[in-house]
Design an enzyme around this catalytic site. Sequence first.
Site, mmCIF file in Angstrom:
data_model
loop_
_atom_site.group_PDB
_atom_site.id
_atom_site.type_symbol
_atom_site.label_atom_id
_atom_site.label_comp_id
_atom_site.label_asym_id
_atom_site.label_seq_id
_atom_site.Cartn_x
_atom_site.Cartn_y
_atom_site.Cartn_z
ATOM 1 N N HIS A 198 0.866 -0.438 0.086
ATOM 2 C CA HIS A 198 0.021 0.282 -0.341
ATOM 3 C C HIS A 198 0.504 0.856 0.030
ATOM 4 O O HIS A 198 0.450 2.335 0.053
ATOM 5 C CB HIS A 198 -1.147 0.591 1.342
ATOM 6 C CG HIS A 198 -1.427 -1.096 1.523
ATOM 7 N ND1 HIS A 198 -2.724 -1.655 0.831
ATOM 8 C CD2 HIS A 198 -1.268 -2.507 1.695
ATOM 9 C CE1 HIS A 198 -3.111 -2.932 0.973
ATOM 10 N NE2 HIS A 198 -2.412 -3.214 2.048
ATOM 11 N N SER A 252 13.685 20.025 -17.389
ATOM 12 C CA SER A 252 12.520 21.249 -17.572
ATOM 13 C C SER A 252 12.840 22.118 -18.368
ATOM 14 O O SER A 252 14.493 23.192 -17.983
ATOM 15 C CB SER A 252 12.536 21.401 -16.181
ATOM 16 O OG SER A 252 11.639 22.371 -16.040
ATOM 17 N N LYS A 285 15.646 20.316 -12.639
ATOM 18 C CA LYS A 285 15.062 19.363 -12.726
ATOM 19 C C LYS A 285 15.472 18.149 -13.277
ATOM 20 O O LYS A 285 16.305 18.315 -14.411
ATOM 21 C CB LYS A 285 13.481 19.700 -13.032
ATOM 22 C CG LYS A 285 13.403 20.582 -12.501
ATOM 23 C CD LYS A 285 12.008 19.246 -11.027
ATOM 24 C CE LYS A 285 11.373 18.290 -11.758
ATOM 25 N NZ LYS A 285 9.991 18.624 -12.394
ATOM 26 N N GLU A 306 8.347 7.160 -17.906
ATOM 27 C CA GLU A 306 7.159 7.953 -17.580
ATOM 28 C C GLU A 306 6.402 7.667 -18.765
ATOM 29 O O GLU A 306 4.964 7.301 -19.150
ATOM 30 C CB GLU A 306 7.136 9.493 -17.133
ATOM 31 C CG GLU A 306 7.310 9.903 -16.169
ATOM 32 C CD GLU A 306 7.662 11.481 -15.529
ATOM 33 O OE1 GLU A 306 7.332 12.108 -16.478
ATOM 34 O OE2 GLU A 306 7.333 11.481 -15.053
#
Length: 455
Positions: free
Chosen positions: A155, A276, A282, A289
Amino acid sequence: MSLWGGRFTGAVDPVMEQFNASLPFDKRMWNADITASQTYARALGRSGVITADESAQLVSGLARVGGEWASGTFAIKPSDEDIHTANERRLGEFVGPVAGKLHTGRSRNDQVATDTRLWLRGECDRIAELLRALVRVAVLRAEAEIDVLMPGFTHLQNAQPVRWSHFLLSHAWAWHADALKLAEVRAHLNKLPLGSGALAGNPFNVDREYMAKDLGFDSFLPNSLHAVSDRDFIVDFLSWASLSMIHLSRVAEDFIIYSSNQFSFVQLADAYSTGSSLMPQKKNPDSLELIRGKTGRVFGNMSGFMMTLKGTPSTYNKDLQEDKEPLFDSVDTIVGCLQIMTGVLSTLTINKEKMLQGLSMDMLATDIAEYLVRKKVPFRETHHIAGRAIRMAEERKVAVNQLTEADFKSLHPAFGSDIVDLWDYERSIETRNAPGGTAKSSVLAQIQKLKEWLA
């Protein structure tokens, strides 16, 4: 050159010609079409429908056509409707009128079904090798980094300490299962449709057993109506690809989480990250992704084609041309994703210290319960006692290992001075030594099994 124009007198709307054409995407099956056509030419010669010399001319002419595709010199003409039309048109330019005999008794219905199976069989073999390469990287890392400990989660909450290697192998076993299932998909598709004609069968007694053997098929499909319309093998592959992409997506999600600043368990190599356009600090896990995002695309290909298939009446219908683009796209997607994941996994770095910092003493709560089990206290009772120990520590705002022996004895008299032995993550991990567990011996056994499979 159209293969079907004799019955028509009116011109075809140019928009319809473009709408009907499939060469822009099915040309990738050129080699399968050449190979299957050569086998069919030999079968026609063996049956006596054409002479041995004519058969040889067709086979050698097709080889010349294939050579042009291989070298990138094949010139597509506007009249080339699909890969079959294009190859037969070029064959005629090489060998003359005898090219018109190649299609004797054959329909594009059994031709395209054969080509697609041949092409997909080759792609299954290529994908199987990519899966093996990915498993191999996971096994090598698991062996090299077997002493690294990390939090295990359920979880997404701290659960129990595990080995980093055990985590890696959890995904390796999923990829291993993917490889086994892919072999089953390959076996199911490896049956020959050729020799079925348009739907009713071949009238020239071609030797289908010979053709199946020549093309490497295990057998031929025994019913011509079924042979020309069956696309279950494509659904099988798309279903397999969807599940395999889910497996890749799940490990991508794990690495995305573990590479975030809040975890910092792993760091992706620059080769598989981007920055970024606004925020210079970043380092984004775009490779992972994209794998996660493309999973929905592959699933969409499967569900979309199943909806196309469900409404088709028996035998061949032009709807079935819509099998190619989702199939080709899914193959390209999973091939790319497997290569990217292999690159990510082989180059990422781990932060052992951050993983250790992620461990906390409350993750040994189950060990407290198991301590009492070894003192002959029933587990259902020990589970509640361990929970009370954790609550006591929380109320006192201390870690559970800071409770005293007296504190533990107040919860149950079976606690003794040896309770202090529990406060060791390595010891906890080593107690999970049943086959399949996270103990070092169990992980090494998993590594050995996967090595034997890879050998």
